[in-house]
Design a protein around this motif. Structure first.
Motif, PDB file in Angstrom:
ATOM      1  N   HIS A 192       0.843  -1.196   0.000  1.00 11.39           N
ATOM      2  CA  HIS A 192       0.000   0.000   0.000  1.00 11.39           C
ATOM      3  C   HIS A 192       0.876   1.243   0.000  1.00 11.39           C
ATOM      4  O   HIS A 192       1.986   1.228   0.546  1.00 11.39           O
ATOM      5  N   ASP A 248       6.186   0.445   7.537  1.00  6.74           N
ATOM      6  CA  ASP A 248       4.795   0.172   7.110  1.00  6.74           C
ATOM      7  C   ASP A 248       4.377   1.150   6.034  1.00  6.74           C
ATOM      8  O   ASP A 248       3.765   2.149   6.340  1.00  6.74           O
ATOM      9  N   MET A 249       4.594   0.832   4.749  1.00  6.85           N
ATOM     10  CA  MET A 249       5.393  -0.233   4.239  1.00  6.85           C
ATOM     11  C   MET A 249       6.141   0.223   2.991  1.00  6.85           C
ATOM     12  O   MET A 249       6.249  -0.475   2.000  1.00  6.85           O
ATOM     13  N   GLU A 297      -5.128   1.702   2.581  1.00  5.41           N
ATOM     14  CA  GLU A 297      -5.058   0.484   3.401  1.00  5.41           C
ATOM     15  C   GLU A 297      -5.232   0.833   4.875  1.00  5.41           C
ATOM     16  O   GLU A 297      -5.848   0.098   5.636  1.00  5.41           O
ATOM     17  N   GLU A 298      -4.646   1.972   5.248  1.00  9.01           N
ATOM     18  CA  GLU A 298      -4.622   2.335   6.664  1.00  9.01           C
ATOM     19  C   GLU A 298      -5.985   2.779   7.188  1.00  9.01           C
ATOM     20  O   GLU A 298      -6.141   3.025   8.374  1.00  9.01           O
ATOM     21  N   GLU A 351       3.778  -6.571   4.048  1.00 14.66           N
ATOM     22  CA  GLU A 351       3.634  -5.884   5.345  1.00 14.66           C
ATOM     23  C   GLU A 351       4.759  -6.336   6.273  1.00 14.66           C
ATOM     24  O   GLU A 351       5.247  -7.465   6.161  1.00 14.66           O
TER      25      GLU A 351
HETATM   26 ZN   LIG Z   1       0.667  -1.519   6.392  1.00 12.07          ZN
END
Ligand SMILES: [Zn+2]
Length: 405
Positions: free
Chosen positions: A87, A119-120, A151-152, A179
């Protein structure tokens, strides 16, 4: 980590990442791609980088057109290959006390600091740095680069990208989600769904509660009901997880302003984390029935009362069989021959799994450093990930010593 057999005589055993990887990661961290803003600048950057290497990429935009995923294929698209998933968004830095500017990659004491280093964007940069290797070696099998947004904030951007990946002329045989797992191979994590309940009652004076409908009291009934549902789910267990059962959690409850007023509004947020095989739809239905019952009670007190449900996030669990041959092979390529682990956090991997693509999680860095001030990744971790990418590229070549699939 145990020492493993080297895959090729051309490898170096450097513990330093390449200058190219550090440059890419520095550039990526410089994009303040928090989920609240457009990720198009970082997507433009990646697309331009791929174009420099002769790789076409396809954008999969959101409805508003201000964010996009990117999908690119290197190598022969007419046969199953390897998907690499990352992501592009990061979590905010507000309220965090950083020792160096969070959106400036800063190297000190063998560590690279910056938002997203673990991340990431560390993995993302490693994949991009390996593009020349993929161009050179991915001749027998393709590699698909799958880069998402949002994604977060609950894997909101990935579903369209996953659908596009799963409906490629020939879908990937294996997806690797990078990840941070300290480069251990992970095969499973719990699924999750989270909702916000907005409870509207009817206000009034506390001396006359019979003429009002108390939103906080209704919320409390829902909390008690959710606790009971959670307690009923602990009997079904999977020892691969801690705790080994599905959990129901109320994270916030707000409502009421003054003792002498009947509160007309309350807001409750809850989440459910499901073990593989749990009947998520059945749990949802039980919670819906609970909310409907409390809603009906409120409406009996005041016709205008209501409870609305706002989804916050939802993603399926990851449940790849422990015996998947690619898991053991991937573990060998990381020089860490451990059996695949399970993760305590969720990823986009569950979406790929749900779409029918065998999926594993394996990436550099540690999730414990994510989302915090002074997020960092070790230069040695980047070097290990870079080595893994080179080995992965070789598994896609015409004569791989140990094909992944
Ligand atoms: Zn992540």
């Amino acid at each position: 980590m145990a020492a493993g057999a080297l895959r090729t005589g051309t490898e170096t055993s450097s513990v330093e990442p390449s200058a190219g990887l550090l440059r890419l990661l520095t550039d990526l961290i410089g994009f303040q791609s928090v989920s609240a803003v457009s990720n198009l600048p970082v997507i433009d950057y990646i697309a331009a980088y791929l174009a420099q290497h002769g790789i076409d990429s396809r954008r999969i935009p959101n409805a508003a057109g201000d964010k996009a995923s990117l999908l690119a294929t290197i190598g022969p698209a007419d046969r199953p290959g390897l998907a690499l998933s990352a992501h592009t968004d990061v979590v905010p830095v507000e309220g965090q006390d950083w020792s160096s500017p969070p959106f400036t990659a800063t190297i000190r004491d063998g560590r690279l600091y910056g938002r997203g280093s673990s991340d990431m964007k560390g993995f993302l940069a490693t994949v991009l740095a390996a593009v020349p290797d993929f161009v050179r070696h991915a001749t027998a099998r393709p590699v698909h680069l799958c880069f998402s947004y949002d994604e977060e904030i609950g894997c909101a951007g990935a579903p369209d990208l996953v659908a596009a990946t799963a409906t490629l002329p020939v879908p990937p045989a294996l997806c690797l989600v990078g990840e941070p797992s300290s480069l251990k191979v992970a095969r499973a994590h719990k699924g999750k769904f989270a909702n916000r309940l907005v409870i509207t009652g009817k206000g009034g004076h506390s001396a006359l509660p019979h003429r009002a409908a108390n939103a906080v009291a209704a919320a409390a009934k829902i909390v008690v009901g959710l606790e009971a549902i959670g307690a009923s789910l602990t009997a079904i267990t999977d020892a691969a997880f801690e705790p080994p059962y599905t959990t129901v959690h109320v994270g916030s409850l707000r409502g009421g302003g003054a003792l002498n007023l009947v509160p007309d509004r309350a807001v409750l947020e809850y989440e459910v984390r499901t073990i593989p095989g749990a009947d998520a739809a059945g749990i949802r239905a039980r919670i819906d029935a609970l909310v409907a019952e409390v809603r009906a009670g409120l409406k009996a007190q005041a016709a205008e009362a209501d409870i609305t449900v706002e989804p916050i996030s939802a993603y399926p669990g990851l449940d790849t069989p422990a015996g998947l041959p690619a898991a053991a092979k991937l573990a060998r390529l990381t020089d860490c021959n451990e059996a695949p682990i399970t993760l305590a956090y969720g990823t986009e991997a569950g979406l790929y799994d749900e779409a029918g693509i065998a999926t594993l999680v394996c990436g550099p860095g540690d999730i414990a450093r994510a989302h915090k001030a002074d997020e960092w990744i070790g230069l040695d971790e980047l070097a290990s990930a870079e080595r893994l990418m080179r080995r992965l590229a070789l598994t896609l070549s015409d004569a791989p010593t140990d094909p992944l699939f």
